[in-house]
Design an enzyme around this catalytic site. Structure first.
Site, PDB file in Angstrom:
ATOM      1  N   ASP A  69       2.597   1.907  -3.053  1.00  0.00           N
ATOM      2  CA  ASP A  69       2.763   2.312  -4.467  1.00  0.00           C
ATOM      3  C   ASP A  69       1.874   3.484  -4.844  1.00  0.00           C
ATOM      4  OD1 ASP A  69       0.439   0.707  -4.521  1.00  0.00           O
ATOM      5  OD2 ASP A  69       1.041  -0.439  -6.303  1.00  0.00           O
ATOM      6  N   ASP A  87       1.933  -3.971  -9.544  1.00  0.00           N
ATOM      7  CA  ASP A  87       1.698  -5.306 -10.103  1.00  0.00           C
ATOM      8  C   ASP A  87       2.020  -5.355 -11.590  1.00  0.00           C
ATOM      9  OD1 ASP A  87       0.709  -5.496  -7.585  1.00  0.00           O
ATOM     10  OD2 ASP A  87      -1.392  -5.639  -8.172  1.00  0.00           O
ATOM     11  N   LEU A  91      -1.887 -12.502  -6.046  1.00  0.00           N
ATOM     12  CA  LEU A  91      -0.652 -12.775  -6.791  1.00  0.00           C
ATOM     13  C   LEU A  91      -0.698 -12.138  -8.181  1.00  0.00           C
ATOM     14  CD1 LEU A  91      -0.140 -16.510  -5.711  1.00  0.00           C
ATOM     15  CD2 LEU A  91       0.934 -14.464  -4.755  1.00  0.00           C
ATOM     16  N   SER A  92      -1.619 -11.188  -8.330  1.00  0.00           N
ATOM     17  CA  SER A  92      -1.681 -10.368  -9.553  1.00  0.00           C
ATOM     18  C   SER A  92      -2.028 -11.133 -10.815  1.00  0.00           C
ATOM     19  CB  SER A  92      -0.366  -9.609  -9.763  1.00  0.00           C
ATOM     20  OG  SER A  92      -0.186  -8.712  -8.726  1.00  0.00           O
ATOM     21  N   SER A  93      -3.050 -11.968 -10.724  1.00  0.00           N
ATOM     22  CA  SER A  93      -3.510 -12.625 -11.949  1.00  0.00           C
ATOM     23  C   SER A  93      -4.032 -11.581 -12.930  1.00  0.00           C
ATOM     24  CB  SER A  93      -4.591 -13.664 -11.640  1.00  0.00           C
ATOM     25  OG  SER A  93      -5.684 -13.059 -10.994  1.00  0.00           O
ATOM     26  N   SER A  94      -4.663 -10.524 -12.421  1.00  0.00           N
ATOM     27  CA  SER A  94      -5.218  -9.539 -13.353  1.00  0.00           C
ATOM     28  C   SER A  94      -4.091  -8.769 -14.046  1.00  0.00           C
ATOM     29  CB  SER A  94      -6.205  -8.597 -12.660  1.00  0.00           C
ATOM     30  OG  SER A  94      -5.577  -7.873 -11.645  1.00  0.00           O
ATOM     31  N   HIS A 106       0.834  -1.209   0.000  1.00  0.00           N
ATOM     32  CA  HIS A 106       0.000   0.000   0.000  1.00  0.00           C
ATOM     33  C   HIS A 106       0.872   1.265   0.000  1.00  0.00           C
ATOM     34  CE1 HIS A 106      -3.929  -1.972   0.352  1.00  0.00           C
ATOM     35  NE2 HIS A 106      -3.259  -2.904   1.000  1.00  0.00           N
ATOM     36  N   ALA A 138      -6.080 -14.188  -5.397  1.00  0.00           N
ATOM     37  CA  ALA A 138      -5.214 -14.662  -4.312  1.00  0.00           C
ATOM     38  C   ALA A 138      -4.141 -13.643  -3.948  1.00  0.00           C
ATOM     39  CB  ALA A 138      -4.562 -15.985  -4.708  1.00  0.00           C
TER      40      ALA A 138
HETATM   41  C1  GLA Z   1      -2.814  -4.507  -5.028  1.00  0.00           C
HETATM   42  C2  GLA Z   1      -2.658  -3.347  -5.988  1.00  0.00           C
HETATM   43  C3  GLA Z   1      -1.258  -2.773  -5.923  1.00  0.00           C
HETATM   44  C4  GLA Z   1      -0.836  -2.462  -4.487  1.00  0.00           C
HETATM   45  C5  GLA Z   1      -1.129  -3.646  -3.573  1.00  0.00           C
HETATM   46  C6  GLA Z   1      -0.887  -3.334  -2.119  1.00  0.00           C
HETATM   47  O1  GLA Z   1      -2.008  -5.570  -5.419  1.00  0.00           O
HETATM   48  O2  GLA Z   1      -2.941  -3.741  -7.295  1.00  0.00           O
HETATM   49  O3  GLA Z   1      -1.162  -1.610  -6.727  1.00  0.00           O
HETATM   50  O4  GLA Z   1      -1.440  -1.283  -4.024  1.00  0.00           O
HETATM   51  O5  GLA Z   1      -2.452  -4.114  -3.710  1.00  0.00           O
HETATM   52  O6  GLA Z   1       0.463  -3.104  -1.886  1.00  0.00           O
END
Ligand code: GLA
Length: 366
Positions: free
Chosen positions: A17, A152, A105-108, A15, A103
């Site tokens: 970024d 991400d 792990l940034s699937s999107s 949190h 989850a």
């Molecule tokens: C999600 C958001 C990121 C970041 C994180 C928390 O993954 O997509 O931009 O803010 O939460 O660090």
């Protein structure tokens, strides 16, 4: 044309970024692949191969993106490029992947980046990597309704195998940081708790940070984001902020320091020191930023019972999703024994990263 982009796990810097701060993610051994083919008309056909779903739309018809699952992340990228005048015709897209959805792990992001990379290749766009990450972040804001930061998409696009990526989210300068794990592994443990960021308190947290900046700025015009705040400034202005906003600020200020210190510790090979910073990050996210979840706290507490676990924290936005743990290789089986009963399916949902051949980078592969 086939393009592939990996998911990411954030080692520390949560949190921060969207507050113009620092983050330290690394790519993981799970990815999304997109196959793309140009069309001569204005239609877009998208197949989600793993889900057995398909959508067909006309670029000139209005689209309702609300509650439409994966659609905004794929079609959003197409629409954004059309809007910017970079592409004029439709496309056929098929995607599949191994990054678990929802989850943390940034699937999107992996889906957006793989789509953007595939379109970049078939339409010869020559987007530079940082611009591509920015475009994918904008897609998330405009089409998925999540006001995320850039971590991400940046990590997925610019991450390098077996390195962490230190990103300054204000200047967008980034540095690949080697990870000498020296007999240790990074273990991601999926709590199985799923959340959609658009419906979670994620956007709310971002708004709270903006409110805090507005208050602080009245007292000190040099503060344009929480990045500008030093611990001294925060204590000087404490009385101006309601307690919850003060706590949000304290998290961001302390987390930014932790990220920079974590890089120094990595460079010195001080893994115990790195682990302590991960632990402090979790407490700050739980107590000050209030984005943890009882299931995540439980996983972290249990991990701490295992000798050889140097650090454990929630990773990503929070509210559910995964923890990331820095663990001595000799302690891996004990960790598994302790945590296995707490997760739905250990073998499917937990990923060990830190081996060079398994972390993946973004690339056009065929
Ligand atoms: C999600 C958001 C990121 C970041 C994180 C928390 O993954 O997509 O931009 O803010 O939460 O660090």
């Amino acid at each position: 044309m086939v393009a592939r982009a990996p998911g990411r796990v954030n080692l520390i810097g949560e949190h921060t970024d969207y507050n113009d701060g620092f983050v330290l993610p690394t790519t993981i051994d799970r990815h999304i692949e997109v196959v793309a083919r140009r069309r001569s008309d204005r239609r877009v056909r998208i197949v989600a191969a793993d889900l057995g779903e398909r959508k067909e739309i006309d670029l000139d018809s209005p689209i309702d993106y609300a509650n439409s699952g994966w659609l905004p992340y794929v079609l959003g990228v197409v629409h954004e490029l059309v809007q910017r005048g970079r592409i004029q015709t439709g496309v056929d897209l098929v995607f599949r992947g191994t990054v678990p959805r929802g989850a943390g792990l940034s699937s999107s992001a992996a889906l957006e980046v793989a789509t953007a990379l595939a379109l970049d290749a078939i339409f010869n766009l020559w987007l530079n990597p940082v611009d591509m990450a920015r475009l994918c972040r904008d897609v998330e804001h405009r089409y998925a309704g999540v006001r995320c930061g850039i971590m991400d998409q940046f990590a997925s696009r610019l991450g390098r195998s077996d390195h962490a990526l230190l990103i300054d989210c204000c200047s967008l300068d980034a540095r690949h940081v080697p990870m000498p794990l020296d007999g240790h592994r990074l273990v991601i443990v999926d709590s199985g708790i799923r959340r959609e960021l658009a419906d979670s308190d994620y956007n709310q947290r971002r708004t709270e940070c903006e409110e805090a900046v507005a208050v602080l700025r009245e007292a000190d015009a040099s503060i344009t984001s929480l990045r500008d705040l030093t611990p001294e400034m925060l204590s000087t202005h404490e009385h101006r902020l309601p307690p919850d906003l003060f706590a949000r600020c304290r998290h961001v200020v302390s987390e930014n320091h932790r990220v920079l210190e974590a890089c120094e510790r990595l460079a010195r090979g001080d893994l115990p020191g790195f682990g302590r910073l991960m632990n402090a990050s979790h407490l700050s996210l739980r107590n000050d930023f209030e984005v943890s979840h009882p299931a995540l706290d439980r996983l972290v507490e249990e991990a701490h019972q295992v000798d050889g676990v140097l650090g454990s924290r929630l990773t990503g936005a929070g509210f559910g999703g995964c923890t990331v743990n820095l663990v001595a290789e000799s302690a891996l089986s004990e960790l598994e024994e302790r945590l296995r009963p707490l997760v739905d399916d250990w073998s499917l949902q937990s990923i060990v990263v830190g081996t060079p051949e398994r972390a993946r980078v973004t690339e056009v592969i065929a």
